[in-house]
Design an enzyme around this catalytic site. Structure first.
Site, PDB file in Angstrom:
ATOM      1  N   LYS A 210     -27.711  18.002  34.462  1.00  0.00           N
ATOM      2  CA  LYS A 210     -26.542  17.395  33.722  1.00  0.00           C
ATOM      3  C   LYS A 210     -27.161  16.662  32.470  1.00  0.00           C
ATOM      4  CE  LYS A 210     -29.098  13.067  34.539  1.00  0.00           C
ATOM      5  NZ  LYS A 210     -29.047  11.062  34.783  1.00  0.00           N
TER       6      LYS A 210
ATOM      7  N   ARG B  12     -27.596  -0.759  38.711  1.00  0.00           N
ATOM      8  CA  ARG B  12     -26.342  -0.013  38.193  1.00  0.00           C
ATOM      9  C   ARG B  12     -25.704   0.361  39.502  1.00  0.00           C
ATOM     10  NH1 ARG B  12     -28.957   5.514  34.757  1.00  0.00           N
ATOM     11  NH2 ARG B  12     -29.508   6.117  36.850  1.00  0.00           N
TER      12      ARG B  12
ATOM     13  N   TYR C 263     -27.095  10.500  -1.280  1.00  0.00           N
ATOM     14  CA  TYR C 263     -26.240   9.125  -1.340  1.00  0.00           C
ATOM     15  C   TYR C 263     -26.668   7.329  -1.836  1.00  0.00           C
ATOM     16  CZ  TYR C 263     -22.526  11.855   0.340  1.00  0.00           C
ATOM     17  OH  TYR C 263     -21.598  12.830   0.578  1.00  0.00           O
TER      18      TYR C 263
ATOM     19  N   MET D 201     -24.077  14.294   5.940  1.00  0.00           N
ATOM     20  CA  MET D 201     -23.835  15.980   7.024  1.00  0.00           C
ATOM     21  C   MET D 201     -24.201  16.624   7.878  1.00  0.00           C
ATOM     22  SD  MET D 201     -19.008  15.855   7.920  1.00  0.00           S
ATOM     23  CE  MET D 201     -18.631  13.996   8.292  1.00  0.00           C
TER      24      MET D 201
END
Length: 810
Positions: free
Chosen positions: A485, A577, A705, A754
């Site tokens: 998965k 769950r 930054y 980023m």
């Protein structure tokens, strides 16, 4: 030196069925139906494994022209015995294969070198071959065919022209090496080193060394690097006991060769410790074989790092690239074509250079080249290759020898690249296979998609090794379900699933959502697939693609009451769950009994703390509740229902809970339950990038930054093209974590951007273009997960899709 099925029968005491081909010579051995290269005088050994049986493929191989088979007597009732074929029925097919190789080996009185150890076997073997094959006709293993099956197949390739045999031998447990010793019968032994690999199957390091030394019982000499006290002690005792000459190299006074002297004699073109050790071991072996020292000194300068892996990556126009552009000989071409044919693409293209040994006499049209090109043509036809691009003078001058319908010839890589834009590479599986001198890396770069310098490497062979490790804890009849998965924990769903299916060690796959299962089915995956979260709108896909939904509530069950379907029942044993609770069981049984179109394939639950010793009391309570609830269901039905509750940690720590099946998740990807377990696993993921720029800043200057990093002294700053959009969490910045470069750790400084971040290269030797490891063997992913107070799963699955995935198969 002809060997026939009749002769083999006399060796192993088997019984011949069908005499028509029993006197035909056995020229080729086949053990995997997918590796069929040549039908002429090929015998198929129908080997039985835990999860597969070669006898299933006899029909298909007979239809393709195979007429010689070796089969297990226990499968006799299910085997199709064709009148127009010959069979050897025996007690043990693998033992029969090994006996065949022993018989072959005993025909030759020549030097044979056997190599064993924990690491470096294949590279040492291949470098020895490179150093001597100009002088001697050598027979050796292809790549790392060093197993109980690979060794006999390799040894059987010896023929009248063979002057030296060089074979590596690998083992994973006790009592395996004696079989390989009988097959190889070495005259010279090489022990590369000793380490933790496969240690779980040995009581101690001493026991593992003793097992490996069994390979050398009748050797005249043993060669080893004298840098490990335990190994040296054991080898010296072994040599004394068996009257074997000891040839050691190292820094001790009594070593046969001193390291300092060897390094004065030869110029090794590598700087790393492992390569230097492997090269010197290869050199000492060649001296022992009486190869001319001056020739060796020239040849060793030209040794190249040999890439032992297939690289699989996405290509342009939805193509798939299988890159093996590191060597090009006939045997490795066979192996590469087998791997190409396993890829999920309709059209198969091969881009091939002249073979390594075409131009031995600098003659562009040697008889050797003509013969080899004819053999290559036959191989390509047998492998159903659709397109050939051939590069090199020999191919160019012998175009008439290639009879494929689609073919193109070029004298050089540059000629190919000039013409490449006119060619169609859409939706093809493309094998790039070239000798190093042709620089096929240029072709690989041209055909590869995504130019992002940040790459996630996935070692598919490591996945198989990890699965094999966890299988060692299980009984042969216990099934294994692999979790693929979330794109196989960031690796890539199809690629991992295909590798697992090929391994024959996995019985089930699990995905989270139906769309993931659909993608696997469309890729040709045939293993049963369990879907953890069957959304209502996915019912039609589940039916169409033969997926098996997990049912965790009456509401979900009601969606499927009118469907003919296999289901898996999830029980809540404490995690709270998803899953049925104790008071739901009667209703669940009643509904399914009312709808016999629904068949329960398995019942399962999930441990929530099997990796934590402090939670063992709760784990055992879960196990007790699961036993009670699952038994209530299984007793209500008259057919077999599988049960499973163990995850990766449970497999190791709770063998009493293995039941019929276990589920392997993060352990498959190289994350162990504890430090001891981690020693036996291999990391699968490796996230790497490169330095794009280096600059120096003075004290008091800032980086990135918000001025979060201000240098306290003159600082060397490197920029690497990976940021939070690639999955590098911003919280790792500002010296909370480090990356690995050129053997050193460099802190991430300043805020992560980023698309990039900065690292501190002060006092680190580095240049623009150098590789930086974010996580991998050199920089374990657990360092990142610990810094973020999370788990490795999150790190793996956070790597963005824009990061190119590159797959390796060793």
């Amino acid at each position: 030196m002809i060997i026939t099925l009749k002769i083999l029968s006399s060796l192993v005491g088997g019984r011949i069925v069908g005499l028509k081909y029993a006197d035909n010579p056995i020229d080729n051995i086949l053990f995997d139906s997918r590796r069929l290269n040549n039908i002429n005088n090929t015998v198929f050994f129908a080997i039985k494994t835990t999860n597969n049986n070669g006898s299933k493929y006899i029909d298909d191989l007979y239809n393709k022209g195979i007429r010689l088979f070796v089969v297990d007597c226990n499968d006799e009732k299910s085997i199709p015995f064709y009148k127009d074929a010959s069979y050897l029925v025996c007690d043990d097919v693998i033992s029969c294969l090994q006996s065949l190789a022993v018989y072959r080996r005993e025909m030759f009185d020549i030097p044979v070198v056997a190599i064993t150890g924990s690491n470096g076997k294949t590279i040492t073997k291949d470098w020895i071959v490179k150093l001597i094959d100009s002088d001697k006709k050598v027979c050796c293993n292809a790549k790392s065919f060093n197993s109980q099956i690979g060794v006999p197949i390799s040894v059987y390739q010896m023929n009248e022209q063979t002057e030296i045999g060089i074979f590596e031998a690998g083992i994973s447990k006790k009592d395996e090496m004696k079989n390989l010793q009988k097959i190889i019968q070495p005259t010279i032994g090489i022990f590369t080193n000793i380490g933790d690999a496969h240690q779980i199957n040995f009581a101690s390091m001493e026991e593992k060394i003793e097992e490996k030394l069994c390979l050398f019982i009748n050797c005249k000499q043993i060669i080893f690097h004298d840098d490990n006290l335990l190994l040296a002690t054991k080898i010296k005792m072994f040599c004394d006991k068996n009257n074997i000459e000891l040839i050691s190299w190292g820094t001790h006074e009594d070593d046969t060769y001193q390291t300092s002297n060897l390094l004065k004699e030869v110029c090794i073109p590598f700087n790393d410790k492992a390569s230097i050790e492997n090269a010197l071991t290869a050199y000492v072996c060649c001296l022992t074989l009486d190869i001319n020292k001056r020739s060796l000194q020239e040849r060793i300068k030209k040794l190249e790092q040999l890439e032992m892996r297939f690289e699989i990556k996405s290509g342009i126009n939805n193509s798939l690239i299988v890159n093996d552009s590191y060597s090009c000989d006939f045997k490795s071409l066979e192996i590469a074509l087998d791997y190409l044919n396993l890829q999920n693409k309709r059209d198969k293209m091969v881009i091939l250079s002249d073979l390594d040994n075409f131009n031995a006499n600098n003659n562009n049209n040697t008889p050797n080249a003509c013969i080899a090109i004819n053999e290559i043509n036959t191989l390509l036809l047998n492998k159903n290759i659709d397109f050939l691009v051939a590069i090199g003078k020999d191919f160019y001058n012998n175009q008439d020898k290639i009879t494929l319908n689609n073919k193109k010839f070029y004298l050089s890589v540059e000629d190919f690249l000039l013409d490449a834009k006119r060619r169609d590479y859409t939706n093809k599986a493309i094998l790039i296979k070239g000798a190093r001198r042709f620089n096929f890396e240029k072709i690989s770069r041209y055909l590869s998609s995504k130019a992002h310098q940040t790459v996630l490497e996935i070692n598919l062979s490591a996945i198989v090794d990890n699965v094999r490790h966890f299988r060692s804890f299980l009984k042969p009849e216990t099934m294994l379900m692999a979790m693929v998965k979330a794109s196989s924990y960031g690796c890539g769903g199809y690629e991992v699933a295909a590798t697992l299916e090929k391994s024959n060690m996995v019985n089930y796959l699990t995905v989270a959502f139906a769309d993931e299962g659909v993608e696997l089915r469309q890729g040709g995956i045939k293993l049963p697939i369990m879907v953890m979260t069957p959304e209502e709108e996915s019912i039609e896909k589940i039916k169409q693609y033969n997926l098996e939904p997990v049912i965790h509530s009456i509401k979900v069950l009601e969606r499927f009451v009118n469907e003919q379907i296999n289901i898996h029942i999830k029980l809540d044993t404490g995690m709270h769950r998803l899953g049925f609770e104790q008071n739901d069981i009667n209703s669940l049984i009643a509904i399914i009994k009312t709808h016999p179109n629904i068949r329960i394939r398995s019942i399962f639950s999930h441990f929530y703390g099997a990796d934590d010793e402090s939670l063992d009391e709760y784990t055992l309570k879960q196990l007790s509740l699961f036993e009670k609830m699952s038994s209530q269901i299984t007793q209500a039905f008259d057919y077999k229902i599988l049960r499973h509750i163990c995850n990766s940690a449970g497999i190791v720590r709770f063998p009493q809970a293995h039941y019929d099946m276990v589920r392997l998740g993060v352990g498959m990807y190289g994350i162990g339950v504890n430090i001891e377990e981690q020693r036996h696993l291999r990391f699968v993921h490796r996230l790497r990038t490169t330095i794009t720029q280096i600059r120096e800043i003075d004290a008091g200057e800032d980086v990135s930054y918000s001025r979060r990093f201000v240098s306290k002294h003159k600082t060397t700053v490197g920029v690497i093209p990976i940021g939070y959009a690639d999955g590098l969490n911003r919280h790792l910045g500002n010296e909370h974590c480090s990356v690995w470069i050129n053997g050193e750790y460099a802190n991430i400084i300043g805020n992560i951007c980023m698309d990039m971040c900065m690292i501190d290269l002060t006092n680190i030797k580095a240049k623009e273009g150098d590789t930086v490891i974010i996580f991998g063997n050199e920089n374990p992913v657990t360092k990142l997960s610990s810094a973020l107070d999370t788990i490795p799963y999150e790190i793996f699955t956070s790597v963005a899709q824009r990061v190119k995935r590159v797959y390796f198969q060793e």
